[in-house]
Motif scaffolding. Structure first.
Motif, PDB file in Angstrom:
ATOM      1  N   PRO A   1       0.831  -1.202   0.000  1.00  0.00           N
ATOM      2  CA  PRO A   1       0.000   0.000   0.000  1.00  0.00           C
ATOM      3  C   PRO A   1       0.869   1.257   0.000  1.00  0.00           C
ATOM      4  CG  PRO A   1      -0.020  -1.036   2.159  1.00  0.00           C
ATOM      5  CD  PRO A   1       0.716  -1.957   1.239  1.00  0.00           C
ATOM      6  N   SER A   2       0.357   2.302  -0.620  1.00  0.00           N
ATOM      7  CA  SER A   2       1.152   3.531  -0.684  1.00  0.00           C
ATOM      8  C   SER A   2       1.022   4.331   0.601  1.00  0.00           C
ATOM      9  CB  SER A   2       0.738   4.382  -1.886  1.00  0.00           C
ATOM     10  OG  SER A   2      -0.562   4.867  -1.730  1.00  0.00           O
TER      11      SER A   2
ATOM     12  N   SER B   1       3.091   6.836  -6.703  1.00  0.00           N
ATOM     13  CA  SER B   1       2.760   6.251  -5.403  1.00  0.00           C
ATOM     14  C   SER B   1       4.070   5.946  -4.703  1.00  0.00           C
ATOM     15  CB  SER B   1       1.959   4.960  -5.580  1.00  0.00           C
ATOM     16  OG  SER B   1       0.699   5.242  -6.150  1.00  0.00           O
ATOM     17  N   LEU B   2       4.149   6.339  -3.449  1.00  0.00           N
ATOM     18  CA  LEU B   2       5.371   6.145  -2.676  1.00  0.00           C
ATOM     19  C   LEU B   2       5.086   5.211  -1.499  1.00  0.00           C
ATOM     20  CD1 LEU B   2       6.474   9.864  -2.616  1.00  0.00           C
ATOM     21  CD2 LEU B   2       7.361   8.076  -4.103  1.00  0.00           C
ATOM     22  N   GLY B   3       5.929   4.209  -1.334  1.00  0.00           N
ATOM     23  CA  GLY B   3       5.796   3.280  -0.217  1.00  0.00           C
ATOM     24  C   GLY B   3       6.374   3.884   1.043  1.00  0.00           C
ATOM     25  N   ALA B   4       6.206   3.186   2.146  1.00  0.00           N
ATOM     26  CA  ALA B   4       6.756   3.643   3.423  1.00  0.00           C
ATOM     27  C   ALA B   4       8.273   3.725   3.325  1.00  0.00           C
ATOM     28  CB  ALA B   4       6.331   2.697   4.530  1.00  0.00           C
ATOM     29  N   ALA B   5       8.851   4.674   4.023  1.00  0.00           N
ATOM     30  CA  ALA B   5      10.302   4.819   4.031  1.00  0.00           C
ATOM     31  C   ALA B   5      10.937   3.622   4.705  1.00  0.00           C
ATOM     32  CB  ALA B   5      10.688   6.107   4.764  1.00  0.00           C
ATOM     33  N   ALA B   6      12.038   3.175   4.137  1.00  0.00           N
ATOM     34  CA  ALA B   6      12.758   2.047   4.729  1.00  0.00           C
ATOM     35  C   ALA B   6      13.352   2.482   6.062  1.00  0.00           C
ATOM     36  CB  ALA B   6      13.866   1.596   3.776  1.00  0.00           C
ATOM     37  N   GLU B   7      13.193   1.626   7.051  1.00  0.00           N
ATOM     38  CA  GLU B   7      13.749   1.934   8.371  1.00  0.00           C
ATOM     39  C   GLU B   7      15.177   1.459   8.438  1.00  0.00           C
ATOM     40  OE1 GLU B   7      11.409   0.724  11.670  1.00  0.00           O
ATOM     41  OE2 GLU B   7       9.527   1.265  10.688  1.00  0.00           O
ATOM     42  N   ARG B   8      16.021   2.268   9.051  1.00  0.00           N
ATOM     43  CA  ARG B   8      17.422   1.881   9.218  1.00  0.00           C
ATOM     44  C   ARG B   8      17.565   1.055  10.482  1.00  0.00           C
ATOM     45  NH1 ARG B   8      21.407   5.081   6.197  1.00  0.00           N
ATOM     46  NH2 ARG B   8      20.150   6.272   4.758  1.00  0.00           N
ATOM     47  N   ARG B   9      18.406   0.033  10.402  1.00  0.00           N
ATOM     48  CA  ARG B   9      18.629  -0.819  11.559  1.00  0.00           C
ATOM     49  C   ARG B   9      20.013  -0.647  12.075  1.00  0.00           C
ATOM     50  NH1 ARG B   9      14.586  -5.186  11.682  1.00  0.00           N
ATOM     51  NH2 ARG B   9      13.248  -4.730   9.957  1.00  0.00           N
TER      52      ARG B   9
ATOM     53  N   VAL C   1       1.591  17.152  -3.325  1.00  0.00           N
ATOM     54  CA  VAL C   1       1.268  15.948  -2.563  1.00  0.00           C
ATOM     55  C   VAL C   1      -0.248  15.806  -2.569  1.00  0.00           C
ATOM     56  CG1 VAL C   1       1.417  14.811  -0.312  1.00  0.00           C
ATOM     57  CG2 VAL C   1       3.308  16.251  -1.109  1.00  0.00           C
ATOM     58  N   VAL C   2      -0.736  14.659  -3.041  1.00  0.00           N
ATOM     59  CA  VAL C   2      -2.172  14.410  -3.120  1.00  0.00           C
ATOM     60  C   VAL C   2      -2.670  13.780  -1.821  1.00  0.00           C
ATOM     61  CG1 VAL C   2      -3.976  13.159  -4.381  1.00  0.00           C
ATOM     62  CG2 VAL C   2      -2.042  14.138  -5.626  1.00  0.00           C
ATOM     63  N   SER C   3      -1.892  12.848  -1.286  1.00  0.00           N
ATOM     64  CA  SER C   3      -2.282  12.210  -0.021  1.00  0.00           C
ATOM     65  C   SER C   3      -1.036  11.761   0.729  1.00  0.00           C
ATOM     66  CB  SER C   3      -3.192  11.004  -0.280  1.00  0.00           C
ATOM     67  OG  SER C   3      -2.467   9.972  -0.934  1.00  0.00           O
ATOM     68  N   GLY C   4      -1.173  11.653   2.036  1.00  0.00           N
ATOM     69  CA  GLY C   4      -0.076  11.185   2.864  1.00  0.00           C
ATOM     70  C   GLY C   4       1.002  12.243   3.043  1.00  0.00           C
ATOM     71  N   GLU C   5       2.164  11.774   3.446  1.00  0.00           N
ATOM     72  CA  GLU C   5       3.305  12.654   3.684  1.00  0.00           C
ATOM     73  C   GLU C   5       4.505  12.087   2.946  1.00  0.00           C
ATOM     74  OE1 GLU C   5       6.101  14.074   7.416  1.00  0.00           O
ATOM     75  OE2 GLU C   5       4.121  13.261   7.830  1.00  0.00           O
ATOM     76  N   VAL C   6       5.165  12.924   2.147  1.00  0.00           N
ATOM     77  CA  VAL C   6       6.341  12.463   1.420  1.00  0.00           C
ATOM     78  C   VAL C   6       7.588  12.715   2.260  1.00  0.00           C
ATOM     79  CG1 VAL C   6       5.341  12.692  -0.878  1.00  0.00           C
ATOM     80  CG2 VAL C   6       6.525  14.627   0.131  1.00  0.00           C
ATOM     81  N   ARG C   7       8.501  11.727   2.219  1.00  0.00           N
ATOM     82  CA  ARG C   7       9.735  11.816   2.988  1.00  0.00           C
ATOM     83  C   ARG C   7      10.870  11.168   2.209  1.00  0.00           C
ATOM     84  NH1 ARG C   7       7.923   8.871   8.278  1.00  0.00           N
ATOM     85  NH2 ARG C   7       6.994   7.652   6.641  1.00  0.00           N
TER      86      ARG C   7
ATOM     87  N   GLY D   1       4.579   0.601  -7.786  1.00  0.00           N
ATOM     88  CA  GLY D   1       3.502   0.486  -8.767  1.00  0.00           C
ATOM     89  C   GLY D   1       3.764   1.139 -10.104  1.00  0.00           C
ATOM     90  N   LEU D   2       5.010   1.538 -10.378  1.00  0.00           N
ATOM     91  CA  LEU D   2       5.346   2.114 -11.680  1.00  0.00           C
ATOM     92  C   LEU D   2       6.502   1.295 -12.241  1.00  0.00           C
ATOM     93  CD1 LEU D   2       4.846   4.325 -13.787  1.00  0.00           C
ATOM     94  CD2 LEU D   2       6.450   5.778 -12.545  1.00  0.00           C
TER      95      LEU D   2
END
Length: 101
Positions: free
Chosen positions: A4-5, A93-101, A29-35, A42-43
């Motif tokens: 999901p985006s 569409s942008l997915g969730a940002a990858a979390e750093r470990r 930005v149409v929806s959500g928050e870009v980071r 999806g492209l």
């Protein structure tokens, strides 16, 4: 299956900063928050991660403020592919940002 985006972004224009190998997408930005660190999803053909986000940029024509997303390309062929896929009116569409470990 596409995840999901987390955000959607309407492209109003693009430009390239070749000296820095940056593909820059201007829009709203149409929806959500870009980071930074979010990935385009999806492209097909654009496997790219947002390098940085610049918000509230003034429109020289007096329109609403815009946001710029920057992507770093590795090769000219990759840039050419992105330019053919991302044009004015495209919704990214942008997915969730990858979390750093």
């Amino acid at each position: 299956m596409t995840p999901p985006s987390a955000a959607t972004f309407l492209v109003r224009g693009i430009f390239v900063l070749g000296t820095r190998s940056l593909f820059i997408v201007l829009g709203t930005v149409v929806s959500g928050e870009v980071r930074a660190k979010q990935r385009v999803i999806g492209l097909a053909g654009m496997d790219a991660e947002v390098q940085s986000v610049e918000a509230n940029l003034l429109d020289v024509n007096g329109g609403a403020a815009q946001t710029a997303l920057t992507f770093r390309y590795a090769k000219q062929a990759q840039l050419a592919q992105w330019q053919s896929l991302v044009t004015e009116g495209t919704t990214l569409s942008l997915g969730a940002a990858a979390e750093r470990r």
